[in-house]
Design an enzyme around this catalytic site. Structure first.
Site, PDB file in Angstrom:
ATOM      1  N   LYS A 162       0.831  -1.207   0.000  1.00 51.97           N
ATOM      2  CA  LYS A 162       0.000   0.000   0.000  1.00 51.97           C
ATOM      3  C   LYS A 162       0.868   1.260   0.000  1.00 51.97           C
ATOM      4  O   LYS A 162       0.621   2.198  -0.762  1.00 51.97           O
ATOM      5  CB  LYS A 162      -0.934   0.017   1.220  1.00 51.97           C
ATOM      6  CG  LYS A 162      -1.913  -1.133   1.282  1.00 51.97           C
ATOM      7  CD  LYS A 162      -2.877  -1.006   2.455  1.00 51.97           C
ATOM      8  CE  LYS A 162      -2.210  -1.088   3.799  1.00 51.97           C
ATOM      9  NZ  LYS A 162      -1.559  -2.374   4.084  1.00 51.97           N
ATOM     10  N   GLU A 188       2.589   6.482  11.749  1.00 47.21           N
ATOM     11  CA  GLU A 188       3.702   5.915  10.979  1.00 47.21           C
ATOM     12  C   GLU A 188       4.804   5.414  11.914  1.00 47.21           C
ATOM     13  O   GLU A 188       5.072   6.018  12.948  1.00 47.21           O
ATOM     14  CB  GLU A 188       4.313   6.997  10.071  1.00 47.21           C
ATOM     15  CG  GLU A 188       3.466   7.351   8.871  1.00 47.21           C
ATOM     16  CD  GLU A 188       3.506   6.308   7.783  1.00 47.21           C
ATOM     17  OE1 GLU A 188       4.568   6.117   7.181  1.00 47.21           O
ATOM     18  OE2 GLU A 188       2.472   5.683   7.529  1.00 47.21           O
ATOM     19  N   ARG A 189       5.458   4.343  11.512  1.00 46.54           N
ATOM     20  CA  ARG A 189       6.689   3.938  12.208  1.00 46.54           C
ATOM     21  C   ARG A 189       7.782   4.942  11.823  1.00 46.54           C
ATOM     22  O   ARG A 189       7.807   5.403  10.690  1.00 46.54           O
ATOM     23  CB  ARG A 189       7.105   2.528  11.774  1.00 46.54           C
ATOM     24  CG  ARG A 189       6.043   1.471  12.043  1.00 46.54           C
ATOM     25  CD  ARG A 189       6.427   0.136  11.406  1.00 46.54           C
ATOM     26  NE  ARG A 189       5.339  -0.829  11.520  1.00 46.54           N
ATOM     27  CZ  ARG A 189       4.366  -0.984  10.626  1.00 46.54           C
ATOM     28  NH1 ARG A 189       4.350  -0.226   9.536  1.00 46.54           N
ATOM     29  NH2 ARG A 189       3.413  -1.875  10.799  1.00 46.54           N
TER      30      ARG A 189
END
Length: 462
Positions: A162, A188-189
């Protein structure tokens, strides 16, 4: 950063701290969703009011780490809901939910602020979707085209591609349409955010992109509001600068998760499958503001994580209802090595219509779908009895469908550094020509492996 409405008279004190939840005793009750703040050792803590507990107590969610917060700290009123500073210089920047720089650059100092809880545009100022937004990605332009001014969802489980697909769209919108991109990184990481920022710089698209990050280790209040903060920037670019804006969200499911966390922290009873009872209204609050007006267009592409690959999950169906185009990425496609891992039969667009697309595009897309659907029906027969048992017509359809499957794969510009394969962008007209030729049988003599991970077929024939 000083906000225009900051009131430096205290309105109350912190009464209790339970994780990200803070109870405040107030001299007067601030409105719901008002932004309050407290200061400790020059560090500013921002709270958002979520509940009025009684005549003098409010419950708020802190938008920072609560380390250092203590009872008795004085709380001040900003006089407004959460706001972000907006400026024509915001492009090329990486900021957080407050509009503060994360890229080490200067603070945005135009003096203009925008409320992140803005109202949707009045109905009479909106315009409907208008035409296809070409991406140069064959399978999407042909079978589930993006609509200019529409909303597209990329649905898939973990690790199917994705984020790579979203990054390629950002590349396409700048390269093909000279528009601007606003990227909302929800939960988000840090590794993903760092890689994406550097990829955008290497691809040369960062000067036309604004990135707003709320990382996974931050308060649920930040993860819940970062998409609205990014949307406020997209609305500013649309309204003030009359830009065509590509608004990207990765990942809307984490926005829903953050809302679920906040709901649990506030003591609300969970609803279906443990989600918050306000799920539908929270999704609508975000989606209803993504709209095009007479001043400019916002085209949205949203990555949506599908829990356990279950498309009937309440969060997934709640988001699906708002979208014009659904691009479904499946593990089966990825397992066969077909990238992008788009399932051409499950993916669809509400505007897949002869009047909207034109006779040629509609007919070619239907022809490709029919071939792929017939091949899928015959797969069990082939695995048990072999290709030799098929009728001549079915055998021909299967061979063409297998080549079409491979033709619809494509190397991406943003993955070229990892794969060693140069990225390809194929105009829609060339894709239609190639698919017409496949359906007519012009490429019946071309081997399947020559169709795999290529751009246009003319490159193969040369």
């Amino acid at each position: 950063m000083t906000r225009p409405h900051d009131n430096h008279d205290p309105i109350g004190v912190v009464a209790a701290v339970h994780g990200p939840v803070v109870d405040i005793v107030c001299d007067y009750l601030p409105p719901l969703h008002q932004a309050l703040f407290s200061v400790l050792d020059s560090e500013r803590y921002v709270f958002e009011v979520y509940q009025h507990l009684d005549e003098r107590h409010v419950r708020a969610i802190t938008l920072h780490s609560t380390g250092g917060l203590q009872r008795g700290m004085r709380v001040f009123d900003t006089g407004a809901p959460l706001q972000v500073p907006v400026s024509p210089d915001c492009l090329g920047r990486l900021v957080n939910v407050f509009g503060e720089p994360l890229d080490g650059g200067p603070v945005l100092t135009s003096g203009q602020f925008r409320n992140i809880l803005g109202q949707p545009v009045p109905l009479h100022q909106t315009i409907s979707a208008s035409g296809i937004l070409e991406t140069g990605i064959k399978v999407i332009d042909l079978l589930c085209p993006f609509i200019r001014g529409g909303k597209t969802g990329l649905f898939g489980g973990a690790g199917i591609g994705k984020t790579v697909l979203i990054t390629e769209f950002m590349h396409a919108i700048v390269a093909l349409h000279q528009g601007v991109s606003v990227f909302a990184g929800v939960g988000e990481r840090i590794r993903e955010g760092h890689e994406l920022w550097h990829e955008m710089q290497q691809a040369g698209v960062m000067p036309h992109t604004l990135m707003v990050f709320g990382q996974m280790d931050e308060s649920p209040g930040v993860r819940f509001r970062v998409s609205l903060a990014a949307l406020s920037y997209a609305e500013y670019l649309r309204d003030a600068l009359s830009k065509e804006v590509l608004f990207l969200v990765d990942n809307v499911f984490r926005f829903v998760q953050a809302g679920s966390e906040i709901s649990g922290l506030l003591g609300r009873m969970p609803a279906t499958v443990g989600y918050q009872p306000t799920l539908m209204s929270e999704v609508a609050e975000l989606q209803d503001r993504i709209i095009s007006t007479t001043k400019g267009a916002i085209t949205s592409v949203q990555a949506i994580y599908v829990p356990a690959d279950d498309m009937t999950d309440p969060a997934v169906t709640g988001i699906l209802n708002h979208l014009d185009t659904s691009v479904i990425l499946t593990r089966a496609q990825a397992g066969k090595g077909f990238y992008p891992a788009v399932d051409p039969l499950q993916s669809s667009s509400k505007l897949m219509d002869r009047h909207f697309l034109g006779d040629r595009h509609y007919s070619v897309a239907e022809g490709v779908r029919q071939h792929l659907a017939r091949y899928r029906e015959l797969e069990d027969v082939i695995s048990m009895l072999g290709l030799e048992e098929l009728s001549e017509t079915d055998h021909r359809i299967v061979m063409r469908a297998r080549k079409l499957q491979r033709y619809l794969t494509q190397p991406f510009h943003v993955t070229a550094a990892f794969t060693g394969i140069k990225g390809a962008s194929v105009p829609l007209d060339i894709t239609l020509q190639d698919c017409e030729a496949f359906l007519r049988g012009d490429f019946d003599d071309v081997s399947e492996d020559r169709c795999y991970m290529r751009g246009a077929m003319r490159e193969v024939l040369q």
